[in-house]
Design an enzyme around this catalytic site. Structure first.
Site, PDB file in Angstrom:
ATOM      1  N   HIS A 189      56.131  34.184  25.239  1.00  0.00           N
ATOM      2  CA  HIS A 189      54.779  34.757  25.277  1.00  0.00           C
ATOM      3  C   HIS A 189      54.087  34.331  26.562  1.00  0.00           C
ATOM      4  O   HIS A 189      54.065  33.147  26.900  1.00  0.00           O
ATOM      5  CB  HIS A 189      53.954  34.260  24.079  1.00  0.00           C
ATOM      6  CG  HIS A 189      54.254  34.990  22.811  1.00  0.00           C
ATOM      7  ND1 HIS A 189      53.440  34.939  21.714  1.00  0.00           N
ATOM      8  CD2 HIS A 189      55.297  35.787  22.460  1.00  0.00           C
ATOM      9  CE1 HIS A 189      53.947  35.681  20.747  1.00  0.00           C
ATOM     10  NE2 HIS A 189      55.090  36.199  21.168  1.00  0.00           N
TER      11      HIS A 189
ATOM     12  N   TYR B  96      43.494  34.624  18.508  1.00  0.00           N
ATOM     13  CA  TYR B  96      42.608  33.597  17.957  1.00  0.00           C
ATOM     14  C   TYR B  96      41.219  34.240  17.860  1.00  0.00           C
ATOM     15  O   TYR B  96      40.598  34.529  18.885  1.00  0.00           O
ATOM     16  CB  TYR B  96      42.529  32.380  18.875  1.00  0.00           C
ATOM     17  CG  TYR B  96      43.782  31.538  18.926  1.00  0.00           C
ATOM     18  CD1 TYR B  96      44.881  31.911  19.698  1.00  0.00           C
ATOM     19  CD2 TYR B  96      43.873  30.359  18.188  1.00  0.00           C
ATOM     20  CE1 TYR B  96      46.026  31.130  19.737  1.00  0.00           C
ATOM     21  CE2 TYR B  96      45.015  29.561  18.228  1.00  0.00           C
ATOM     22  CZ  TYR B  96      46.085  29.960  19.001  1.00  0.00           C
ATOM     23  OH  TYR B  96      47.223  29.185  19.049  1.00  0.00           O
TER      24      TYR B  96
ATOM     25  N   PRO C 216      45.973  22.208  13.674  1.00  0.00           N
ATOM     26  CA  PRO C 216      47.007  23.112  14.205  1.00  0.00           C
ATOM     27  C   PRO C 216      46.496  24.144  15.218  1.00  0.00           C
ATOM     28  O   PRO C 216      47.283  24.839  15.839  1.00  0.00           O
ATOM     29  CB  PRO C 216      47.539  23.814  12.956  1.00  0.00           C
ATOM     30  CG  PRO C 216      46.434  23.726  11.973  1.00  0.00           C
ATOM     31  CD  PRO C 216      45.707  22.450  12.253  1.00  0.00           C
TER      32      PRO C 216
ATOM     33  N   LYS D 115      49.813  21.898  18.761  1.00  0.00           N
ATOM     34  CA  LYS D 115      50.266  20.705  19.468  1.00  0.00           C
ATOM     35  C   LYS D 115      51.185  19.798  18.666  1.00  0.00           C
ATOM     36  O   LYS D 115      51.839  18.930  19.239  1.00  0.00           O
ATOM     37  CB  LYS D 115      49.043  19.883  19.912  1.00  0.00           C
ATOM     38  CG  LYS D 115      48.266  20.515  21.034  1.00  0.00           C
ATOM     39  CD  LYS D 115      49.063  20.549  22.308  1.00  0.00           C
ATOM     40  CE  LYS D 115      48.521  21.571  23.294  1.00  0.00           C
ATOM     41  NZ  LYS D 115      49.582  22.325  23.933  1.00  0.00           N
TER      42      LYS D 115
ATOM     43  N   TYR E 255      47.078  24.398  26.697  1.00  0.00           N
ATOM     44  CA  TYR E 255      47.795  25.108  25.636  1.00  0.00           C
ATOM     45  C   TYR E 255      49.295  25.169  25.940  1.00  0.00           C
ATOM     46  O   TYR E 255      50.126  24.976  25.047  1.00  0.00           O
ATOM     47  CB  TYR E 255      47.233  26.527  25.496  1.00  0.00           C
ATOM     48  CG  TYR E 255      47.716  27.277  24.272  1.00  0.00           C
ATOM     49  CD1 TYR E 255      48.907  28.002  24.301  1.00  0.00           C
ATOM     50  CD2 TYR E 255      46.984  27.269  23.095  1.00  0.00           C
ATOM     51  CE1 TYR E 255      49.355  28.692  23.183  1.00  0.00           C
ATOM     52  CE2 TYR E 255      47.421  27.959  21.968  1.00  0.00           C
ATOM     53  CZ  TYR E 255      48.614  28.668  22.021  1.00  0.00           C
ATOM     54  OH  TYR E 255      49.066  29.346  20.906  1.00  0.00           O
TER      55      TYR E 255
HETATM   56  C1  PHB Z   1      51.993  29.498  13.920  1.00  0.00           C
HETATM   57  O1  PHB Z   1      52.603  30.502  14.356  1.00  0.00           O
HETATM   58  O2  PHB Z   1      52.268  28.939  12.820  1.00  0.00           O
HETATM   59  C2  PHB Z   1      50.861  28.919  14.741  1.00  0.00           C
HETATM   60  C3  PHB Z   1      50.643  29.393  16.024  1.00  0.00           C
HETATM   61  C4  PHB Z   1      49.607  28.874  16.792  1.00  0.00           C
HETATM   62  C5  PHB Z   1      48.805  27.873  16.263  1.00  0.00           C
HETATM   63  C6  PHB Z   1      49.040  27.373  14.966  1.00  0.00           C
HETATM   64  C7  PHB Z   1      50.072  27.896  14.201  1.00  0.00           C
HETATM   65  O3  PHB Z   1      47.776  27.385  17.021  1.00  0.00           O
END
Ligand code: PHB
Ligand code: APR
Length: 389
Positions: free
Chosen positions: A72, A202, A293, A297, A383
């Site tokens: 990505h 997000y 989450p 990280k 990130y």
């Molecule tokens: C996930 O795909 O489980 C996932 C992706 C990004 C995050 C948290 C969880 O910030």
């Protein structure tokens, strides 16, 4: 039993540490109190930083990741009416991969059982002893119920937040703990439906945060901000899809729905324990720290810990030099606090809490990140993962 490094816990941290030490000719034994099926069934997050991917590939356990992982080049930040793409390669020259962290654990277990050091599942009564000397040991009961003693030169406590290692470190060092619990949780969903976006979204929304993620071209991973005490039985599939569609709504775009195959409520907390060492006992991964989450990280920070720890233990056990083990805790904690801050910052920016004043502050921050290359670069660098060490 005897080995050079006894490793407590067969999650990503313990398994990767065993692999990295094996490649340096250091013997290990990994002790896991759960079954293989249990460990491989745990639903985990799904974003790998570039250094994590490179570390796994260099360690010879990245073949399926390279075949099935989804590279990505960025993520989308969204607030009502706006979905803005952050392009990581142009901002910081790095990218991330979408690949279930459960799959990372499966790949590590498969490699370990195929040609790696001993990995013992189903152990119990694990107790690290004499960690202040040069000959620590781990007492445990094996899967057959037979009491065992593993004599070591060093012990790695990679046994997660609920493990036995951290209390031993904090008891012997007057250790410090920092904790922040958040006034919300995540409702996580796995669904057999193709992701509706090419990269992660997000989304800030007055009703609460939503995250649109993925596991494969045919499996979506989705999250909703809910109250911490939320009961999963109060969330029907229809209610989940309606909330996800509302919070990620955008003109000219539609969220595809499909069969929900797993749903659960995940708590949100920040936690740091220092130091990450007592004598010959070293902590790595969730045993020493937990991050919310939002910044993806958790596993990536564990990989950074064990990258530092593997080098330090090799220098000690193969070279007889203590300089890197003596500075391991401080060097690891520097990155732990950087990732803890970033995860807190992403979480606080995106999750609805407080009053309208707080909402305006969050929207101002989001507009700043979406409108300023400098602000976007700061998010992108954190990130995708700052350089380790
Ligand atoms: C996930 O795909 O489980 C996932 C992706 C990004 C995050 C948290 C969880 O910030
Ligand atoms: N004895 C032996 N094993 C133990 C004990 C014990 N007393 N206590 C816990 N364990 C095992 C757990 O069953 C688990 O398999 O230690 C392992 C710890 O693994 P994780 O909790 O996955 O922690 P870690 O390896 O640090 O993973 C770091 O990776 O996927 C992400 O979300 C995950 O944030 C976590 C990160």
């Amino acid at each position: 039993m005897r080995t050079q490094v006894g490793i407590i816990g067969a999650g990503p941290a313990g398994l990767l540490l065993s692999r990295l030490l094996q490649l340096q000719g250091i013997d290990t034994v990994v002790l896991e109190n759960r079954s293989r099926d249990y460990v491989e069934a745990r639903i985990r997050a799904g974003i790998l930083e570039e250094h994590t991917v490179q570390t796994l590939v260099d360690a010879g356990v990245g073949e399926r990741l390279q075949r099935e992982g989804l590279p990505h080049d960025g993520v989308y930040l969204q607030y009502p009416g706006v979905r803005h793409h952050l392009d990581f390669p142009s901002l910081c020259g790095r990218r991330v991969w979408a690949y279930g962290q459960t799959e990372v654990t499966k790949d590590l277990i498969s490699a370990q059982l195929h040609d790696g050091p001993p990995l013992l599942f189903g152990v119990s009564d694990v107790v690290p002893e004499d960690v202040d000397g040069d000959s620590p040991r781990i007492r445990f009961t094996d899967a057959d119920g037979v009491p065992q003693v593993l004599e070591c030169d060093a012990i790695a406590g990679t046994d997660g937040f609920h493990g036995v290692s951290r209390p031993v470190v904090t008891a012997g060092t007057g250790g410090r703990l920092w904790e922040r619990t958040y006034p919300y949780a995540w409702l996580g969903v796995l669904a057999d439906v193709a992701p509706s976006t090419d990269e992660l979204v997000y989304a800030w929304h007055p009703d609460g945060f939503a995250l649109l993620s993925m596991r494969s071209p045919s499996v979506s991973r989705l999250y909703l901000q809910v109250d911490p005490g939320e009961r999963i039985e109060d969330w029907s599939d229809d209610r989940i899809w309606t909330a996800l569609a509302t919070r990620s709504a955008l003109d000219g775009w539609e969220l595809e729905t499909g069969p929900v195959t797993e749903k659960s409520v995940l708590p949100m907390r920040s936690f740091v324990s220092a130091p990450m060492r007592r004598g010959r006992l070293f902590l790595a991964g969730d045993a020493a720290h937990i991050v919310p989450p939002t910044g993806a990280k958790g596993l990536n920070l564990a990989v950074a810990d064990v990258t530092l720890l593997a080098t330090a233990l090799t220098r000690l056990l193969a070279g007889g030099r203590t300089d890197l083990v003596d500075t391991y805790s401080d060097r690891a904690l520097a990155r732990v606090w950087r990732c803890t801050h970033f995860s807190w910052w992403m979480t606080s920016m995106l999750h609805r809490a407080g009053d309208d004043f707080d909402a305006e502050l969050q929207l101002s921050q989001l507009r700043r990140v979406c409108g300023s290359e400098a602000a976007a670069r700061e998010l992108a660098e954190n990130y995708t993962g700052l350089p380790v060490g």
